[in-house]
Design an enzyme around this catalytic site. Structure first.
Site, PDB file in Angstrom:
ATOM      1  N   ARG A  55      -3.480   5.452  -6.291  1.00 44.72           N
ATOM      2  CA  ARG A  55      -2.330   5.648  -5.220  1.00 44.72           C
ATOM      3  C   ARG A  55      -2.038   7.038  -5.251  1.00 44.72           C
ATOM      4  O   ARG A  55      -1.960   7.554  -6.287  1.00 44.72           O
ATOM      5  CB  ARG A  55      -1.047   4.779  -5.298  1.00 44.72           C
ATOM      6  CG  ARG A  55      -0.236   5.203  -4.167  1.00 44.72           C
ATOM      7  CD  ARG A  55      -0.659   4.507  -2.676  1.00 44.72           C
ATOM      8  NE  ARG A  55       0.519   4.334  -2.044  1.00 44.72           N
ATOM      9  CZ  ARG A  55       1.151   5.487  -1.346  1.00 44.72           C
ATOM     10  NH1 ARG A  55       0.758   6.732  -1.666  1.00 44.72           N
ATOM     11  NH2 ARG A  55       1.911   5.366  -0.685  1.00 44.72           N
ATOM     12  N   GLU A  63      -0.456   3.409   7.984  1.00 47.61           N
ATOM     13  CA  GLU A  63      -1.340   1.983   7.691  1.00 47.61           C
ATOM     14  C   GLU A  63      -2.308   1.938   8.610  1.00 47.61           C
ATOM     15  O   GLU A  63      -2.400   2.577   9.691  1.00 47.61           O
ATOM     16  CB  GLU A  63      -0.292   0.918   7.960  1.00 47.61           C
ATOM     17  CG  GLU A  63       1.243   0.839   7.036  1.00 47.61           C
ATOM     18  CD  GLU A  63       0.627   0.724   5.346  1.00 47.61           C
ATOM     19  OE1 GLU A  63      -0.130  -0.081   5.059  1.00 47.61           O
ATOM     20  OE2 GLU A  63       1.187   1.522   4.692  1.00 47.61           O
ATOM     21  N   ARG A  97      -1.400  -0.087  -9.571  1.00 43.27           N
ATOM     22  CA  ARG A  97      -2.296   1.166  -9.516  1.00 43.27           C
ATOM     23  C   ARG A  97      -1.879   2.087 -10.192  1.00 43.27           C
ATOM     24  O   ARG A  97      -0.747   2.448 -10.381  1.00 43.27           O
ATOM     25  CB  ARG A  97      -2.403   1.460  -8.038  1.00 43.27           C
ATOM     26  CG  ARG A  97      -2.800   0.326  -6.827  1.00 43.27           C
ATOM     27  CD  ARG A  97      -2.619   0.541  -5.458  1.00 43.27           C
ATOM     28  NE  ARG A  97      -1.372   0.626  -5.174  1.00 43.27           N
ATOM     29  CZ  ARG A  97      -0.700   0.976  -4.077  1.00 43.27           C
ATOM     30  NH1 ARG A  97      -1.464   0.775  -2.999  1.00 43.27           N
ATOM     31  NH2 ARG A  97       0.568   1.011  -3.645  1.00 43.27           N
TER      32      ARG A  97
END
Length: 186
Positions: A55, A63, A97
């Site tokens: 990330r 999104e 992540r």
């Protein structure tokens, strides 16, 4: 005794990753190849030790089902899909992540994503080292590029929180100093 064990464990884990100097700083980074762009701020990277999900630190892209989401993903894909990158790890998020600054050659992609207008400075997660992200976002907003060309860009964190229904904050007149002021203070 417990502290020494933790330090030994950390050093052992660090020895598993190939480190090379970062192009923009003297911090150690991980070398890998981007195998997949998930969306405008998340990637899969193949390291010597295996595949990880990354990330991007300090940025939040629209999104996939939000206006600008597909453009953000495509912008990132065109630049780094199947390319070698360097990762400067920052932390690990709640989804396990790696959160990192991503470099392609000498370019800091986190900054370039903001500069292109395809992401927002993620106020909640800005570190002192990321303060420039607010300046870069402000410039993209002022020049009306990327998501900022839209008449009513919506912050991705608000879009997620309300499942696209709003209400939304109007960030169009926010200064870089306001952006920095709204970050979560450590």
């Amino acid at each position: 005794m417990r502290h020494k064990s933790a330090v030994r464990l950390l050093l052992g884990l660090l020895s598993l990753f190939p480190f090379v100097p970062a192009p923009a700083a003297d911090e150690p980074v991980l070398a890998g190849r981007v195998t997949r762009v998930i969306d405008g701020d998340t990637l899969d990277v193949l390291l010597a030790t295996g595949r990880i999900r990354v990330r991007l630190q300090g940025v939040d892209a629209p999104e996939h089902d939000q206006p600008g989401g597909q453009e953000s993903k495509q912008w990132l894909q065109q630049r780094i899909q199947d390319r070698d990158v360097l990762l400067e790890p920052v932390s690990q998020d709640r989804y396990e992540r790696m959160v990192a600054i991503v470099y392609l050659e000498e370019a800091n992609l986190n900054r370039e994503l903001l500069r292109s207008g395809h992401a927002w400075a993620y106020r909640r997660y800005l570190r002192a080292a990321d303060r420039v992200f607010c300046d870069i976002e402000y410039t993209a907003r002022r020049e009306m590029i990327g998501v900022w060309a839209s008449t009513a860009p919506r912050a991705p964190w608000e879009f997620r929180a309300t499942r696209g229904k709003g209400p939304y904050t109007d960030y169009s007149r926010q200064s870089a100093a306001d952006c920095w002021r709204l970050r979560r203070k450590p």
